[in-house]
Scaffold this active site. Structure first.
Site, PDB file in Angstrom:
ATOM      1  N   ASP A 750    -119.154  21.088   6.045  1.00 32.89           N
ATOM      2  CA  ASP A 750    -118.769  20.657   4.702  1.00 32.89           C
ATOM      3  C   ASP A 750    -118.084  21.824   4.005  1.00 32.89           C
ATOM      4  O   ASP A 750    -118.734  22.670   3.400  1.00 32.89           O
ATOM      5  CB  ASP A 750    -120.024  20.210   3.942  1.00 32.89           C
ATOM      6  CG  ASP A 750    -119.739  19.785   2.501  1.00 32.89           C
ATOM      7  OD1 ASP A 750    -118.560  19.775   2.107  1.00 32.89           O
ATOM      8  OD2 ASP A 750    -120.694  19.468   1.771  1.00 32.89           O
ATOM      9  N   GLU A 759    -112.099  15.985   6.569  1.00 33.84           N
ATOM     10  CA  GLU A 759    -110.909  15.412   5.944  1.00 33.84           C
ATOM     11  C   GLU A 759    -111.212  14.004   5.440  1.00 33.84           C
ATOM     12  O   GLU A 759    -112.169  13.362   5.867  1.00 33.84           O
ATOM     13  CB  GLU A 759    -109.740  15.368   6.934  1.00 33.84           C
ATOM     14  CG  GLU A 759    -108.420  14.985   6.274  1.00 33.84           C
ATOM     15  CD  GLU A 759    -107.225  15.216   7.171  1.00 33.84           C
ATOM     16  OE1 GLU A 759    -106.087  15.135   6.655  1.00 33.84           O
ATOM     17  OE2 GLU A 759    -107.402  15.477   8.371  1.00 33.84           O
TER      18      GLU A 759
END
Length: 779
Positions: A750, A759
């Protein structure tokens, strides 16, 4: 699902370098794991193969280099080996002129990705082997990070000198440098977003030496996430309700039959008593022992948490039981598309704190790459993913999924639901949002032929309202110009036809515009039976056959015309492989054959023989999919080798094909097929927290949800965080060798500079909207 050729923009020593990358989804084995200890793996900066790199020097020094991935890099010396591994040769020469020269080598991850040293920092080290040609060689070592939410984005540590750790000789020596020496405690350096490792000059000397087996190591063990994993939003009243309790066998002090309690968050009173059931003594996807805590018979709406009677097991995060658990998620996941809009200013009235000026206003007057056509307005549409590209075929897939959500469950969507600029126009907001993309797709038409241009090229890394670089309508493939790929025509025709069905009630004129463009797209396909190859770049699909089938089915559903029915009937049996239940990627850009069958079954008069054929194929596909959902360790249908780029989207896509296929064949809602309803719920449970990482993969949805997303727009906008409702692509074992994971379902990071796992993409979020809507049907 693969978006190949994705552009990555990175800076090295004040240089901007644009690198092309290729994402590999196949041909790699899942990470191996054993049921023994769980040490942190070594992170290989350079071993037998190398990651990305840059090398250079300044007068009077020169550095021997060779090209690698478009950059100058150190030579790999297979003659100078140690422990069976080749070495990197650093051959520094001098022209003898005056002045102080420099040389520098930048070692990066594959595709210049960031990675994390958080678990390594306390007791970890940078290790390598070194050998000199003459002895006495010396250099400096430093590190750099990348954090788009911080100023400066890139921070480099002060360099340390190699001579503090080794006196180089003509024999191989091993060097270990503690990470706490490289990155002093209290530094602003972001250990979760490590970017570069530097080797550089310490003097003005000509010298030659070799580096071998460069890696980050730690003697520590990999730790479990918090043990109790729950759906952090909650569970519908009549849903199957369970938590998974998991951890490494030497850390989790629970056994089969350990007692657990579900307690009310308001007063800690006990609402349910139960016993853990062993699911898997050793799970290869997580390396953990897994227990299930089932509390399906708890029906009273309230906010709860789970407590397990085992030492060291902390209480779970809170969650709700209710009849409206998924409605807020549907709104947030659908509002995502407003934040992805190009060509509009995001104002405070509709975006809250996430304001910005008009993104890329230059799209309203964009040139063609070939220069063969007049400039045109290609504004509107959604930024596709973490980049600024706008692509017809990927946008068509996203529109299709939103159309399916609305058409199956129109009562879930209404006007004034999403707080859009168009809210209040007596059209459901979800259709207003889809229209923003549909208008863009219409603008990408070639009026003369009916074909569609593929993309508006992505550009740089500035904020969308600050990026003034020229954006092009791409229509060049080698020597060919005015290229209109047939896969884009097929995808556009299908999505426009599907969307026309939704708009017919609210705006018949617009519905007719969509359908006319869809028919013209079909005419272009008929005129080009052998296909037109794609232009270079993301989502370039060479084989358009699956999407031609989708276009024919959607147009038959929208029109009832026999030409579309004939094409479908002549070709559908060529796609039997779409229903191979051993694979777990049911569809996506360039591969919408399964949606073609769903569209066809929704037509007014589907062929009885085709329906029977589909029913047989679907039943065969459904069986292993349900088995993986019911018996897989994390109930997400993913197999060990399915954790590739976009794995979260695959898990959701599989479920909506399963659910919609069941609906169009059976004509009933999900309450009529308990197994399918539970499978949809289980996929949402995985996305929202019942996974080995204990994370909700949707921003703002749950107490331990993701906090960043890879997004050129949001990473450079200066906002603290990202809006709610962004879905990350998920664990990925294939594209980032420096992720500190030893099992597939944990290969996730993350941060805001890692596209391999974090993404966003419009078709994944459309999957999320559709699956959350499906789950909401279970009260």
């Amino acid at each position: 699902m693969l978006k190949s050729g994705k552009p990555i923009v990175c800076s090295i020593a004040a240089m901007l370098m644009i690198l092309s990358t290729a994402l590999l989804m196949n041909g790699s084995n899942a990470l191996a794991a054993t049921s023994g200890s769980h040490p942190l793996k070594d992170l290989p900066v350079f071993s037998s193969t190398r990651n990305d790199e840059w090398a250079g020097a300044g007068s009077p020094l020169s550095l021997e280099t060779e090209p690698y991935n478009g950059n100058p890099a150190l030579p790999v010396d297979t003659a100078e080996t140690y422990n069976g591994l080749p070495s990197l040769r650093l051959n520094v020469t001098s022209d003898g002129s005056s002045g102080f020269g420099w040389w520098s080598v930048t070692q990066a991850d594959n595709n210049w990705e960031t990675y994390s040293l958080v678990p390594y920092y306390a007791n970890g080290a940078l290790e390598f082997n070194i050998k000199g040609a003459a002895g006495g060689e010396a250099f400096t070592i430093g590190m750099g990070d990348r954090n788009y939410r911080r100023d400066p984005v890139q921070y480099n540590t002060s360099s340390i000198r190699s001579s503090n750790y080794v006196t180089v000789t003509t024999d191989w020596q091993h060097v270990r440098i503690p990470l706490t020496d490289l990155i002093p405690a209290g530094s602003v350096f972001d250990l979760n977003q490590v970017y570069l490792l530097y080797f550089g000059s310490a003097n003005n000397n000509a010298q030659e030496f070799w580096l071998n087996d460069i890696k980050f190591t730690s003697r520590d063990q990999e730790h479990s996430a918090p043990f109790i994993k729950v759906n952090q939003l909650g569970y519908s009243v009549l849903a199957e309700k369970y938590a998974l309790v998991s951890g490494y066998a030497d850390e989790l002090n629970a056994v089969d039959g350990t007692r657990f309690q579900v307690k009310r968050a308001s007063d800690n009173s006990v609402a349910y008593n139960g016993k853990l059931k062993l699911v898997d003594d050793y799970d290869s996807q997580s390396g953990e022992r897994i227990f299930e805590a089932d509390f399906s018979s708890l029906l009273k709406p309230d906010t709860y948490y789970i407590s397990v009677a085992a030492p060291g097991v902390a209480d779970s995060l809170p969650f709700r039981i209710g009849t409206d658990v998924y409605q807020p998620l549907i709104v947030d996941a659908a509002r995502y598309f407003y934040y992805q809009r190009q060509g509009i200013a995001l104002d405070a009235a509709h975006a809250g704190v996430y304001t910005r000026g008009i993104g890329h206003p230059q799209d309203a007057d964009a040139p063609f790459a070939s220069g063969a056509n007049p400039r045109r307005d290609v504004s509107q549409g959604w930024y596709d993913a973490g980049d600024y590209g706008k692509y017809v075929n990927s946008g068509a897939v996203a529109v299709s999924e939103l159309a399916w959500a609305y058409q199956l469950f129109p009562n879930e969507f209404r006007d004034n639901q999403l707080n859009l600029p168009e809210s209040g126009n007596h059209v459901p907001d979800i259709l207003d949002e889809a229209k923003w993309e549909l208008d863009f797709i219409l603008k990408m038409r070639d009026q003369a032929s009916g074909g569609f241009y593929h993309m508006v090229q992505p550009t740089g890394i500035a904020a969308p309202d600050s990026d003034a670089t020229q954006r092009l309508i791409e229509d060049v493939n080698g020597s060919l110009t005015n290229v209109r790929p047939t896969d884009d025509a097929a995808s556009a025709a299908a999505a426009l036809a599907e969307a026309s069905i939704s708009f017919k009630k609210f705006d018949p004129t617009y519905a007719n515009t969509l359908l006319t463009a869809a028919r013209r797209g079909w005419d272009y396909l008929v005129a080009n039976p052998n296909g037109v190859a794609p232009v270079p770049g993301p989502y370039g699909i060479s084989d358009d056959h699956a999407d031609r089938l989708w276009a024919a089915a959607a147009l038959y559903r929208a029109t009832g015309d026999d030409q579309f029915n004939r094409y479908f009937l002549d070709n559908y049996q060529n796609f039997a492989s779409a229903w191979d239940g051993s694979r777990d990627n049911p569809g996506g850009v360039g591969n919408m054959a399964q949606t073609a069958f769903l569209d066809y079954l929704q037509a007014g008069h589907p062929d009885a023989a085709a329906r029977a054929w589909f029913a047989t194929e679907f039943a065969a596909w459904r069986k292993p999919v349900l088995a993986r959902s019911e018996h897989g360790p994390w109930r997400n249908t993913l197999q060990d080798n399915d954790y590739y780029w976009g794995s979260n989207g695959v898990a959701l896509n599989t479920m909506h094909v399963l659910a919609i296929g069941t609906i169009v064949l059976g004509g009933h809602d999900l309450r009529g097929d308990v197994r399918v309803g539970r499978a949809v719920e289980s996929a949402m449970n995985y996305i929202l927290g019942i996974n080995p990482l204990h994370r909700s993969f949707v921003s703002g949805e749950g107490a331990d949800s993701i906090t960043t997303i890879y997004s050129t727009a949001w990473s450079n906008q200066g906002h603290p965080g990202v809006p709610k409702g962004y879905l990350a692509d998920g664990p990925n074992i294939y594209n980032n060798p420096l992720l500190s994971c030893t099992t597939p379902a944990k290969c996730y990071l993350d941060n805001d500079s890692n596209w391999t796992t974090n993404e966003n993409a419009i078709y994944w979020n459309a999957d999320l909207v559709l699956d959350a809507t499906l789950a909401a049907q279970i009260p």
